[in-house]
Design an enzyme around this catalytic site. Sequence first.
Site, PDB file in Angstrom:
ATOM      1  N   ASP A   1       6.423  -8.546   3.733  1.00  0.00           N
ATOM      2  CA  ASP A   1       6.876  -8.869   2.380  1.00  0.00           C
ATOM      3  C   ASP A   1       5.791  -9.726   1.726  1.00  0.00           C
ATOM      4  OD1 ASP A   1       7.976 -10.083   0.167  1.00  0.00           O
ATOM      5  OD2 ASP A   1       9.931 -10.431   1.102  1.00  0.00           O
TER       6      ASP A   1
ATOM      7  N   GLY B   1       0.798  -1.236   0.000  1.00  0.00           N
ATOM      8  CA  GLY B   1       0.000   0.000   0.000  1.00  0.00           C
ATOM      9  C   GLY B   1       0.821   1.273   0.000  1.00  0.00           C
TER      10      GLY B   1
ATOM     11  N   HIS C   1       1.115  -4.990 -11.694  1.00  0.00           N
ATOM     12  CA  HIS C   1       1.747  -4.552 -12.941  1.00  0.00           C
ATOM     13  C   HIS C   1       3.259  -4.337 -12.778  1.00  0.00           C
ATOM     14  CE1 HIS C   1       1.180   0.128 -12.382  1.00  0.00           C
ATOM     15  NE2 HIS C   1       1.857  -0.407 -11.420  1.00  0.00           N
TER      16      HIS C   1
ATOM     17  N   ASP D   1       3.689  -2.893   3.668  1.00  0.00           N
ATOM     18  CA  ASP D   1       4.709  -2.558   2.664  1.00  0.00           C
ATOM     19  C   ASP D   1       6.075  -2.900   3.243  1.00  0.00           C
ATOM     20  OD1 ASP D   1       6.333  -1.012   0.597  1.00  0.00           O
ATOM     21  OD2 ASP D   1       4.304  -0.537  -0.061  1.00  0.00           O
TER      22      ASP D   1
HETATM   23  C1  LIG Z   1       3.832   1.110  -7.381  1.00  0.00           C
HETATM   24  S1  LIG Z   1       3.867   1.164  -5.662  1.00  0.00           S
HETATM   25  C2  LIG Z   1       2.160   1.135  -5.260  1.00  0.00           C
HETATM   26  C3  LIG Z   1       1.861   1.737  -3.937  1.00  0.00           C
HETATM   27  C4  LIG Z   1       0.356   1.863  -3.614  1.00  0.00           C
HETATM   28  N1  LIG Z   1      -0.339   0.607  -3.699  1.00  0.00           N
HETATM   29  C5  LIG Z   1      -0.293   2.910  -4.503  1.00  0.00           C
HETATM   30  O1  LIG Z   1      -1.018   2.550  -5.429  1.00  0.00           O
HETATM   31  O2  LIG Z   1      -0.057   4.101  -4.263  1.00  0.00           O
HETATM   32  C6  LIG Z   1       4.404  -0.481  -5.289  1.00  0.00           C
HETATM   33  C7  LIG Z   1       4.619  -0.708  -3.817  1.00  0.00           C
HETATM   34  O3  LIG Z   1       4.984  -2.097  -3.609  1.00  0.00           O
HETATM   35  C8  LIG Z   1       5.908  -2.124  -2.549  1.00  0.00           C
HETATM   36  N2  LIG Z   1       6.632  -3.415  -2.560  1.00  0.00           N
HETATM   37  C9  LIG Z   1       7.567  -3.835  -3.431  1.00  0.00           C
HETATM   38  N3  LIG Z   1       7.986  -5.063  -3.118  1.00  0.00           N
HETATM   39  C10 LIG Z   1       7.303  -5.431  -2.018  1.00  0.00           C
HETATM   40  C11 LIG Z   1       7.268  -6.616  -1.236  1.00  0.00           C
HETATM   41  N4  LIG Z   1       8.049  -7.659  -1.540  1.00  0.00           N
HETATM   42  N5  LIG Z   1       6.423  -6.667  -0.206  1.00  0.00           N
HETATM   43  C12 LIG Z   1       5.626  -5.602   0.101  1.00  0.00           C
HETATM   44  N6  LIG Z   1       5.602  -4.441  -0.612  1.00  0.00           N
HETATM   45  C13 LIG Z   1       6.431  -4.369  -1.661  1.00  0.00           C
HETATM   46  C14 LIG Z   1       6.782  -0.923  -2.825  1.00  0.00           C
HETATM   47  O4  LIG Z   1       7.536  -0.535  -1.695  1.00  0.00           O
HETATM   48  C15 LIG Z   1       5.756   0.120  -3.257  1.00  0.00           C
HETATM   49  O5  LIG Z   1       5.276   0.876  -2.178  1.00  0.00           O
END
Ligand SMILES: C[S@@+](CC[C@H](N)C(=O)[O-])C[C@H]1O[C@@H](n2cnc3c(N)ncnc32)[C@H](O)[C@@H]1O
Length: 473
Positions: free
Chosen positions: A332, A281, A352, A303
């Site tokens: 994670d 998120g 995506h 996150d």
């Molecule tokens: C494109 S952003 C989207 C954030 C949010 N959902 C939004 O729409 O504003 C992708 C998010 O996935 C998180 N992320 C990446 N790998 C992750 C993991 N293994 N576990 C949890 N979060 C992760 C990133 O830190 C980032 O905040």
Amino acid sequence: MARTKSTLRDLAELILKNVEVVEADLAKRNASGPDINETFVPGADINFGNPEVSEAIYLTTCAAQQLLQTIRPPQACLIQEVSRHVVPPSLRCATELHVAEILSEAGPEGLHVKSIASKCGVDPLKLAPVLRCLTTRWIFKEVRPDVFANNRLSSVLHKGQTSEALQQNPEKKYDLPKAGICTTIGNVTDMGCKSSAYLYETLSDPDFAFSNEPNRASFNKGFNTNKTLWEFYEDPAQSARLHRFNTGMQALQRMQPVEQLRDSFDWVGLRDDALVVDVGGGIGSVPLALVKLIPKLKFVVQDMPLVVEDAQKRWKDEELVKTGRISFQAHDFFEAQPIQHPDVFFLQNILHDWSDKFCLQILSRLREAAGPETRLFVRDRVIPYTCLTSDEDNGEKIPGVLKPTLPKPLTAVGGGDPFAFTLGLGLMVLANGGERTLNHTIELYRDAGWKVETVHQFDALGRAISGITAVPI
Ligand SMILES: C[S@@+](CC[C@H](N)C(=O)[O-])C[C@H]1O[C@@H](n2cnc3c(N)ncnc32)[C@H](O)[C@@H]1O
């Protein structure tokens, strides 16, 4: 002699017909027409929120682009396309050097490039071509030889602070909501452009070409790293980039009407205190906006640890966080989900970012933790094909899916606004992710044990994020 009516004329007529729709709305509202030479005042001219006007703008743009690509020699079109490579870096220079703010402070008369350059601390002989590259894309204007001023497009590059404040505290340059567009420009021109320069090398390197791994993308060549994008951001040396990315996501969230999020899922039908887990998120911008509209929801935003830390710092005074209606949890999403049987697992702009192999893992972890009543609600773009399709091409019929149409003689779906397609490719470049078509989406979710029930779309082109609701199989 009778004139032959060509496709060129059809395109020009289509432009005229749609410009008339925009003008009729301006006249109805007693508003003046947009002027590229004047600074932009939100709400003063075109009503971008009016769906009829918005459709007319899309068709005008699509027809204008097709007209341009048709009327010039093909070689000239292609040279124009490749010559754009200097536009994004020039935009980056303008935003990093705070040129829009300097010119706003100078007023409508503009400022000589030597004075602009001296305020920015760069060579005027190098700044002038950068600015002219932009003025030829109607970003800034050259009002007299070597004298530049803001115009409609450059005026929105103003980050809401004085150039002096920005120069004194560069780490705070993205702090105000007005800086939203500049964070996106920073993210795309720094991370995206440097990575996409290696697209061909990635497609043709046997170690990368057929890989689904998130650390075998063009980004890894561009930044000479074996880390995934997210691991890269977690490196303390990249804290400024992580901050810019998180702020950029927040800015993108602000650009999308929260009503779209509200209307694309049956939040109201959920029980009081329904628990929504916002998986990946970010800093929680989505729940902060949504819970203000639907106060009965409770959100846990999951996150990476550093992002959670950032979120907790940002929102420490926010009432919804203080009362626990919105809370943050480091998790994670490839590991077992700690929250069992919530009402909703919500993912926005997550799938995506990943190739199918990794999406399957994320969706499977959620499926394992889902109860029979848990809904999966995903906000990602469902992109169309760039050609028109038959029902047969589109496979399974899912309620809510919109089918693109193209008035003659337009030929490319998305041609006037290819954002969903460029974004998808941009995500492949960064992490082997990408936007998916409906058929691809249904299949991927099914493989992880979820059945797509409805897709809520606001436009058929994937310009706005779609809402995909799925249930456990
Ligand atoms: C494109 S952003 C989207 C954030 C949010 N959902 C939004 O729409 O504003 C992708 C998010 O996935 C998180 N992320 C990446 N790998 C992750 C993991 N293994 N576990 C949890 N979060 C992760 C990133 O830190 C980032 O905040």
